[in-house]
Structures are given as structure tokens and as C-alpha cells.
Design a protein around this motif. Structure first.
Motif, PDB file in Angstrom:
ATOM      1  N   ASN A  79       0.829  -1.199   0.000  1.00 15.99           N
ATOM      2  CA  ASN A  79       0.000   0.000   0.000  1.00 15.99           C
ATOM      3  C   ASN A  79       0.872   1.260   0.000  1.00 15.99           C
ATOM      4  O   ASN A  79       1.551   1.551   0.982  1.00 15.99           O
ATOM      5  CB  ASN A  79      -0.908  -0.020   1.228  1.00 15.99           C
ATOM      6  CG  ASN A  79      -1.972   1.061   1.196  1.00 15.99           C
ATOM      7  OD1 ASN A  79      -1.841   2.050   0.492  1.00 15.99           O
ATOM      8  ND2 ASN A  79      -3.035   0.857   1.963  1.00 15.99           N
ATOM      9  N   SER A  80       0.832   2.012  -1.079  1.00 10.49           N
ATOM     10  CA  SER A  80       1.662   3.211  -1.185  1.00 10.49           C
ATOM     11  C   SER A  80       1.175   4.341  -0.268  1.00 10.49           C
ATOM     12  O   SER A  80       1.854   5.363  -0.129  1.00 10.49           O
ATOM     13  CB  SER A  80       1.700   3.699  -2.632  1.00 10.49           C
ATOM     14  OG  SER A  80       0.391   3.968  -3.085  1.00 10.49           O
ATOM     15  N   SER A 105       7.731   8.096   6.536  1.00 10.18           N
ATOM     16  CA  SER A 105       7.993   7.946   5.097  1.00 10.18           C
ATOM     17  C   SER A 105       8.805   9.096   4.504  1.00 10.18           C
ATOM     18  O   SER A 105       9.266   9.004   3.368  1.00 10.18           O
ATOM     19  CB  SER A 105       6.670   7.813   4.333  1.00 10.18           C
ATOM     20  OG  SER A 105       5.876   8.958   4.520  1.00 10.18           O
ATOM     21  N   LYS A 148      11.207   3.526  -0.351  1.00 10.84           N
ATOM     22  CA  LYS A 148       9.818   3.734  -0.762  1.00 10.84           C
ATOM     23  C   LYS A 148       9.548   3.258  -2.179  1.00 10.84           C
ATOM     24  O   LYS A 148       8.476   2.748  -2.478  1.00 10.84           O
ATOM     25  CB  LYS A 148       9.445   5.212  -0.619  1.00 10.84           C
ATOM     26  CG  LYS A 148       9.298   5.652   0.820  1.00 10.84           C
ATOM     27  CD  LYS A 148       8.752   7.054   0.916  1.00 10.84           C
ATOM     28  CE  LYS A 148       9.736   8.103   0.437  1.00 10.84           C
ATOM     29  NZ  LYS A 148      10.937   8.182   1.299  1.00 10.84           N
ATOM     30  N   SER A 149      10.514   3.433  -3.062  1.00 15.53           N
ATOM     31  CA  SER A 149      10.292   3.028  -4.458  1.00 15.53           C
ATOM     32  C   SER A 149      10.105   1.516  -4.561  1.00 15.53           C
ATOM     33  O   SER A 149       9.340   1.023  -5.386  1.00 15.53           O
ATOM     34  CB  SER A 149      11.441   3.495  -5.345  1.00 15.53           C
ATOM     35  OG  SER A 149      12.658   2.918  -4.913  1.00 15.53           O
ATOM     36  N   LYS A 154       9.053  -0.245  -1.949  1.00 13.79           N
ATOM     37  CA  LYS A 154       8.094  -0.602  -0.888  1.00 13.79           C
ATOM     38  C   LYS A 154       8.696  -1.674   0.019  1.00 13.79           C
ATOM     39  O   LYS A 154       8.111  -2.746   0.247  1.00 13.79           O
ATOM     40  CB  LYS A 154       6.768  -1.064  -1.486  1.00 13.79           C
ATOM     41  CG  LYS A 154       6.001   0.010  -2.252  1.00 13.79           C
ATOM     42  CD  LYS A 154       4.593  -0.455  -2.576  1.00 13.79           C
ATOM     43  CE  LYS A 154       3.794   0.600  -3.309  1.00 13.79           C
ATOM     44  NZ  LYS A 154       4.330   0.863  -4.665  1.00 13.79           N
TER      45      LYS A 154
END
Lengths: 113, 111
Positions: B27-28, B52, B68-69, B71
Motif C-alpha cells: 500500500n503506497s 515515510s 519507498k520506491s 516498498k
């Protein structure tokens, strides 16, 4: 320990009987949560509360109800226990719903036969 | 569908070496990540967290990295000690405010 007491610590009950688990906190935190821990699933949220009489459902709420009549107490009730509800139940509290960590109690091991 | 996954159920490491525990999420919208440690017959205890907006957070022997890229987040424990033997859960929180946990990884640190 963050002032969280769960009772009972262990319980064995029969299928179809009602069961209530209690969580008591002395921290005056607004948010309280009930999780269950099962092998292969980690911790899953059942219900949570964001204030007295304010509750909402989590991921696995079917078969469970909760009540919060006082800031310090959060009750989890299984209306009619089933074998699939055999699990370890954890209560948690947090000061705010934002980025504050949850602090957990030591759990209640429930066995439904 | 499991939104937070810990694909390694167990990890064994020699005392003094580095332990690396991994966690993936789907889930972004997740914007806050935490690691918890759990000993038998006790509740999980908070270990370290990361927002984040950061890619690294360090607290003593514990460092959490966030990519983050990809995940993906990881927990590094250096040096590992026998008392670190426990189950480690990663967790993520998004705009719903609900904390979603992974399945857990059992770490064994051998003397």
C-alpha cells in the motif's frame, strides 16, 4: 510494561459459550485496540476505540463486539465462541491516533474446545 | 490480501554479526512504519519507527531503512546479541490510522 493489564491471562471455554476479555490501562490513553495473534498471520486488528463509547471495526471483527464505558477499560466479547477464535488476544493502547507507537499488554490465551 | 509481508519466517545469526530482517508492503498510502519485538508469553514491545519522509533511522544497535520506491523496509541489528532472540514484527500505518502487521520473523542469535 505500559500500565496495561489483561484478564484473564488464560481461558478455556466450550464452543457456543459467551466470553469476555478485559483490558485495563492506567495511562489515561485515548486509543485502545484489540488484536489477535495466529501463526502465519501475525497480529490482526479486531476492533479499536478512539474514546469512551467510540469504537470501530478492524480487519477481523466478525464474531466479536467491544465496549468502552470508561477511559481505562476496553472489553472484548465473543458472543458465541467458535474453535476458529482460539488464539492469543492482545490489547494495546496509544496516546494518539497519529504516529505514536502502540504499547501492548501481555496477552490472553483463549482456547475454544 | 496481506498488505505487509515478512517473507522469511526465521533467521539464524551468530552472536556479534549483523542481523537483517526484511519487510515488504503493497500500500503506497502507508506513511509510518514500526518494528516490534516479541518474547514468548509477553506482548510485543516497540523497538524503532520511521516516517515515510526519511530513509533511515538509527537507535543504538538498531537501524531501520526504508526504500519507498521498492516498498521495502529492513531492520539491521549490529552487533547481534543472544538477548535479541525473539519474534520481530514490522507494521505500517496509513491514512486510516490502523496499524497493519506482518506475519513475523523469528530471530535466533547463537552464542
Amino acid at each position: 510494561d505500559a500500565g496495561i493489564t489483561q484478564s484473564p491471562r488464560h481461558k478455556v471455554t466450550e464452543t457456543g459459550t459467551p466470553v469476555t476479555l478485559r483490558c485495563h490501562q492506567t495511562e489515561n490513553h485515548r486509543y485502545m485496540y484489540w488484536y489477535r495473534q495466529d501463526p502465519g498471520h501475525g497480529l490482526r486488528l479486531i476492533h479499536y476505540s478512539y474514546g469512551v463509547k467510540d469504537t470501530d471495526k478492524g480487519e477481523v471483527s466478525d464474531g466479536y463486539s467491544v465496549s468502552r464505558s470508561k477511559t481505562e477499560d476496553f472489553l472484548l466479547t465473543l458472543e458465541s465462541a467458535t474453535s476458529s477464535q482460539t488464539s492469543v488476544y492482545f490489547c494495546a493502547i496509544s496516546e494518539s491516533g497519529l504516529n505514536s507507537p502502540l504499547h501492548f499488554g501481555n496477552g490472553t490465551r483463549l482456547t475454544v474446545t | 490480501d496481506q498488505q505487509v509481508k515478512q517473507n522469511s519466517p526465521s533467521l539464524s545469526v551468530q552472536e556479534g554479526r549483523i542481523s537483517i530482517l526484511n519487510c515488504d508492503y503493497t500500500n503506497s498510502m502507508f506513511d509510518y512504519f514500526l518494528w516490534y519485538k516479541k518474547y514468548p508469553a509477553e506482548g510485543p514491545t516497540f523497538l524503532i519507527s520511521i516516517s515515510s519522509i526519511k530513509d533511515k533511522n538509527e537507535d543504538g544497535r538498531f537501524t531501520v531503512f526504508l526504500n519507498k520506491s521498492a516498498k521495502h523496509l529492513s531492520l539491521h541489528i549490529v552487533p547481534s546479541q543472544p538477548g535479541d532472540s525473539a519474534v520481530y514484527f514490522c507494521a505500517a500505518k496509513g491514512n486510516t490510522g490502523k496499524l497493519i502487521f506482518g506475519q513475523g520473523t523469528t530471530l535466533q542469535v547463537k552464542p
